[in-house]
Design an enzyme around this catalytic site. Sequence first.
Site, short mmCIF file in Angstrom:
data_model
loop_
_atom_site.label_atom_id
_atom_site.label_comp_id
_atom_site.label_asym_id
_atom_site.label_seq_id
_atom_site.Cartn_x
_atom_site.Cartn_y
_atom_site.Cartn_z
N TYR A 17 0.83 -1.20 0.00
CA TYR A 17 0.00 0.00 0.00
C TYR A 17 0.86 1.25 0.00
O TYR A 17 0.64 2.18 -0.78
CB TYR A 17 -0.92 -0.02 1.22
CG TYR A 17 -1.86 1.16 1.31
CD1 TYR A 17 -3.00 1.23 0.50
CD2 TYR A 17 -1.64 2.19 2.21
CE1 TYR A 17 -3.88 2.30 0.59
CE2 TYR A 17 -2.51 3.27 2.30
CZ TYR A 17 -3.62 3.32 1.49
OH TYR A 17 -4.49 4.38 1.58
N ALA B 204 3.94 1.59 -0.99
CA ALA B 204 4.62 1.73 -2.28
C ALA B 204 3.72 2.41 -3.30
O ALA B 204 4.16 3.28 -4.07
CB ALA B 204 5.09 0.37 -2.78
N LYS C 118 1.32 4.45 -2.66
CA LYS C 118 1.07 5.84 -2.26
C LYS C 118 2.33 6.70 -2.40
O LYS C 118 2.24 7.89 -2.71
CB LYS C 118 0.54 5.87 -0.82
CG LYS C 118 -0.87 5.29 -0.69
CD LYS C 118 -1.88 6.07 -1.51
CE LYS C 118 -3.31 5.64 -1.22
NZ LYS C 118 -4.30 6.46 -1.95
#
Length: 231
Positions: free
Chosen positions: A141, A143, A145
């Site tokens: 997640y 990565a 974002k």
Amino acid sequence: MATHLVTGAGSGIGRAVARALHARGDDLVLLARTRARADELETVFPGADVRVLDLAEPDAVDGFDAVPRRLDSMLHIAGVVELAPVAELDAHQLREQLEVNLVAPALVTRACLPALRAAGGTAVFVNSAAGLAAGASWSAYAASKFGLRALADALRAEEMGNGVRVTTVFPSRTATPMQEKVHQQEGGTYDSALWISPETVAATILHVLDLPRDATIPEVTVRPLVPWTPR
């Protein structure tokens, strides 16, 4: 009357933003993952232009072109999360988070740029505290974002001369169905009263949209009044 394209209007922050914009009479273009969700959004937001587009399907997103000639804002709020340590990453879940949280915003942005340029519009990327710091089990997640922040930074540099403003919003833990799911995955007890309300984040986003044309807000972080950790 302003026109806004919104992803993630089905729940949480996206629903709060769409509700606020609809209440003040703005036009909405809403992207829904399924026909059933589109039908629900058409009922909740009468008059909205609701399109079915599964952000987890890159070929469909790559062909997306249902964009008005002018867009005052493009609001990327949809997202998915699945927590797991790197040693246990599921390839499908990894790809889905990258597709929905990063690839889809990039491709939808590409489609929307002519309309944003025509209106001197604002692109808003609703990121996450996990886009600033990654904790254990948040690799996939976070990565996606971190990548979303890079996308927004590059777009800001590219489109400033075209009059397009770009803002990244970093909400920390917010009282949404996604946050309830995160607590379940973490094995914690979910108490919505501890976290930011979606309406508070929506108010922050509307402030960004309504900012006079002589300024821009590149990034804004919203945190609850509890000790913050990059989990």
